[in-house]
Design an enzyme around this catalytic site. Structure first.
Site, short mmCIF file in Angstrom:
data_model
loop_
_atom_site.label_atom_id
_atom_site.label_comp_id
_atom_site.label_asym_id
_atom_site.label_seq_id
_atom_site.Cartn_x
_atom_site.Cartn_y
_atom_site.Cartn_z
N LYS A 22 52.78 49.84 50.90
CA LYS A 22 52.30 49.79 49.50
C LYS A 22 50.93 50.44 49.38
O LYS A 22 50.69 51.25 48.48
CB LYS A 22 52.21 48.32 49.05
N ASN A 23 50.03 50.10 50.30
CA ASN A 23 48.65 50.58 50.16
C ASN A 23 48.47 52.04 50.53
O ASN A 23 47.40 52.61 50.35
CB ASN A 23 47.69 49.69 50.95
N CYS A 116 39.19 39.53 40.80
CA CYS A 116 40.54 39.04 41.07
C CYS A 116 40.43 37.82 41.97
O CYS A 116 39.33 37.39 42.32
CB CYS A 116 41.42 40.12 41.67
N ARG A 121 35.14 42.16 43.71
CA ARG A 121 35.68 43.50 43.89
C ARG A 121 35.10 44.54 42.91
O ARG A 121 35.82 45.10 42.07
CB ARG A 121 37.21 43.47 43.85
N ILE A 123 33.44 48.15 41.54
CA ILE A 123 33.81 49.55 41.81
C ILE A 123 32.57 50.45 41.78
O ILE A 123 32.66 51.65 41.59
CB ILE A 123 34.89 50.07 40.82
N ASP A 124 31.40 49.82 41.97
CA ASP A 124 30.14 50.58 41.88
C ASP A 124 30.11 51.77 42.85
O ASP A 124 29.59 52.84 42.52
CB ASP A 124 28.94 49.65 42.14
N LEU A 125 30.70 51.60 44.03
CA LEU A 125 30.63 52.69 45.03
C LEU A 125 31.51 53.87 44.62
O LEU A 125 31.17 55.03 44.87
CB LEU A 125 31.02 52.16 46.41
N ASP A 307 43.79 41.73 55.33
CA ASP A 307 45.12 41.50 54.75
C ASP A 307 46.05 40.72 55.68
O ASP A 307 47.18 40.40 55.29
CB ASP A 307 45.77 42.85 54.37
N LEU A 329 35.21 40.37 54.57
CA LEU A 329 35.33 41.40 53.53
C LEU A 329 35.31 40.87 52.11
O LEU A 329 34.71 41.48 51.24
CB LEU A 329 36.59 42.25 53.77
N ARG A 399 54.73 41.79 44.16
CA ARG A 399 53.88 42.98 44.01
C ARG A 399 53.81 43.80 45.29
O ARG A 399 53.58 45.01 45.23
CB ARG A 399 52.46 42.55 43.62
C1 EPZ Z 1 42.02 47.88 49.78
O1 EPZ Z 1 41.35 47.33 48.64
C2 EPZ Z 1 43.41 47.27 49.80
N1 EPZ Z 1 44.10 47.62 48.57
C3 EPZ Z 1 43.31 45.77 49.97
O2 EPZ Z 1 44.62 45.25 50.10
C4 EPZ Z 1 42.52 45.46 51.25
O3 EPZ Z 1 42.33 44.07 51.36
C5 EPZ Z 1 41.17 46.16 51.22
O4 EPZ Z 1 41.35 47.58 50.99
C6 EPZ Z 1 40.39 46.01 52.52
O5 EPZ Z 1 41.13 46.48 53.58
C7 EPZ Z 1 44.71 48.78 48.46
O6 EPZ Z 1 44.70 49.61 49.37
C8 EPZ Z 1 45.44 49.06 47.19
P1 EPZ Z 1 37.58 48.00 49.60
P2 EPZ Z 1 40.00 47.97 48.11
O7 EPZ Z 1 37.03 48.87 48.54
O8 EPZ Z 1 40.07 49.44 48.27
C9 EPZ Z 1 33.41 45.97 48.47
C10 EPZ Z 1 46.40 43.76 49.66
O9 EPZ Z 1 46.55 42.53 49.87
N2 EPZ Z 1 33.26 47.05 47.48
O10 EPZ Z 1 37.73 48.55 50.97
O11 EPZ Z 1 39.75 47.42 46.75
C11 EPZ Z 1 34.56 45.03 48.14
O12 EPZ Z 1 34.19 44.06 47.19
C12 EPZ Z 1 45.09 44.30 49.12
O13 EPZ Z 1 47.30 44.59 49.84
C13 EPZ Z 1 32.07 47.15 46.78
O14 EPZ Z 1 31.14 46.35 46.96
O15 EPZ Z 1 38.96 47.36 49.14
C14 EPZ Z 1 34.89 44.46 49.49
O16 EPZ Z 1 34.01 43.44 49.80
C15 EPZ Z 1 44.15 43.23 48.67
N3 EPZ Z 1 31.94 48.16 45.86
C16 EPZ Z 1 34.64 45.64 50.43
O17 EPZ Z 1 33.79 46.54 49.70
C17 EPZ Z 1 32.93 49.07 45.63
O18 EPZ Z 1 32.74 49.96 44.79
C18 EPZ Z 1 35.90 46.40 50.84
O19 EPZ Z 1 36.67 46.70 49.69
C19 EPZ Z 1 34.12 48.96 46.37
C20 EPZ Z 1 34.26 47.94 47.28
#
Ligand code: EPZ
Length: 420
Positions: A22-23, A116, A121, A123-125, A307, A329, A399
């Protein structure tokens, strides 16, 4: 609403096929926006999140043909760049359309995904990276409005924190940018590798694939022509079935797996006393009736994945001795703890650390799924709990797990989907 009813205590046996990831499928589908030609996708998992993202593309005017595991997406007919709240609020990963829409059309609007169940979560980065590439970004009325009328410009992006989605959005944006983009502290997950390889196979020069520094020479807004993409096996689905075998003290074979992608889970299960037979893309796990406790900390790939944290916690309830699990995380990814304790486990939480103490048995009960992986942990616990466990709110499972009850039934589990 559907729920899963599980009668625990059955050993599992036999073999199942692992579905596409999925991811990986989600960013691959988003990346098709970089093209104005039809793109063929195969080995898609048959799950709700994939249908949701394909629906978003249809709403934007694309032609989408989708049948379970295959799809053809033609974004040549796209006539809108507004990813509406109705879809984005259903699935956070819709934010992945931000980079490719902006890169191809020079403007877009994407609803802010919001928090969520597992954490804030932000999206600032993602936004900072696009701004560094010359985008003007405004947040208004719950939408991110991004503009780059002359196209995005290559830049050096240094991520403060490793982000999977942020890296994916930046890789896609960079593919059509003017000039060269270097991403430092990039995520290295197999899903990022598949996305980079898809873009590279369309003729874009991508260096450092699978490393923490990725360099991409953009096409200057020239749309890409993609080769057909076959989605990689789902490492989290595979890990979940390994845990199903481990918790039920069974021997189970998984076909169509990439063992390298699940090495961290294999290592932890080996340390707990399970043994493995690995032959190309086929893995057989044999569990132990005396599982040892585990100590794990979630981190970025190739470390232990967040995950898989909930599923390992379920397995740890059956270990002889106390396990310690630290979640690094997501700040709120322990919602399954209180539900597992309703089944009789003895788990204590302090901040981001959980201590899982041994119990003689789990007992069936009604439990509620709170997020995708938490839900699968409850199903795993239900497989060993005495009596009947009803897992409610399984729309979370739908999902991301392709035919979970069908695959577990094929392995001999006593599980069925019922309606409330
Ligand atoms: C991906 O989410 C996956 N989703 C998640 O899987 C997975 O848990 C996560 O990566 C970590 O491996 C998909 O691939 C669709 P991140 P993502 O940005 O991209 C912080 C599942 O169960 N962060 O790597 O949203 C964030 O809050 C799902 O299948 C910021 O601070 O994760 C977290 O603490 C759930 N600012 C860390 O970084 C940002 O702009 C890692 O998040 C972005 C992220």
């Amino acid at each position: 609403m559907d729920y899963l009813q599980i009668t625990g205590g059955t050993k599992l046996s036999g073999a199942i096929d692992i579905s596409g990831a999925k991811n990986s499928a989600l960013p691959v589908i988003a990346a098709t926006i970089l093209s104005d030609q039809p793109v063929e996708l195969t080995n898609l998992p048959n799950v709700v999140d994939i249908r949701t993202l394909l629906k978003l593309l249809s709403i934007l005017g694309s032609e989408v043909e989708h049948n379970e595991t295959v799809a053809t997406v033609n974004n040549g007919t796209m006539n809108s760049t507004k990813a509406v709240y109705e879809i984005v609020s259903k699935m956070r990963a819709s934010i992945l359309v931000l980079g490719p829409l902006l890169a191809r059309f020079g403007e877009c609007e994407v609803s802010l995904p919001g928090g969520c169940a597992i954490g804030q979560r932000p999206i600032d980065l993602h936004l900072k990276a696009l701004e560094a590439m010359g985008a003007t970004i405004e947040i208004k009325g719950g939408y991110v409005r991004a503009e780059a009328p002359e196209g995005l410009k290559g830049a050096k992006i240094v991520f403060d924190k490793i982000t999977v989605g942020g890296t994916e959005n930046t890789v896609m944006a960079a593919a059509l940018a003017h000039g060269t983009t270097t991403i430092v502290n990039a995520a290295k997950e197999p899903e990022i590798v598949q996305l980079c390889e898809m873009i590279a196979s369309a003729g874009v020069k991508v260096e450092g694939i699978g490393t923490s520094e990725i360099t991409i020479e953009g096409t200057g807004q020239k749309p890409l022509v993609f080769k057909p993409v076959e989605i990689i096996p789902d490492r989290i689905e595979a890990g979940t079935y390994l845990c199903a075998a481990a918790i039920t003290n069974s021997t189970v074979t998984l076909n169509r797996v990439n063992a390298t992608h699940i090495q961290a889970s294999i290592d932890k299960l080996e340390a707990m006393g399970c043994s493995f037979d690995i032959n190309d893309d086929v893995i057989t796990i044999t569990s132990s009736d005396r599982l040892k406790p585990v100590s794990l900390i979630t981190t970025e790939y190739p470390g232990f994945p967040t995950d898989m944290q909930a599923q390992f916690m379920a397995v740890a309830t059956m270990a002889i001795g106390e396990s310690v699990i630290e979640e690094r995380l997501f700040e709120n990814r322990f919602m399954h703890v209180s539900e597992l304790n309703r089944l009789g486990s003895d788990i204590w939480l302090k901040g981001s650390v959980a201590a899982v103490r041994p119990v003689a048995e789990l007992y069936g009960a009604d439990v509620m799924a709170t997020d995708l992986r938490a839900s699968s942990a409850l199903v795993l616990a239900g497989l060993v709990a005495k009596g009947v466990t009803n897992v409610h709110r399984i729309y979370h499972l739908d999902r991301g797990y392709d035919n979970l009850e069908g695959k577990l039934s094929a392995l001999g589990a006593n599980i069925q989907r019922l309606s409330e």
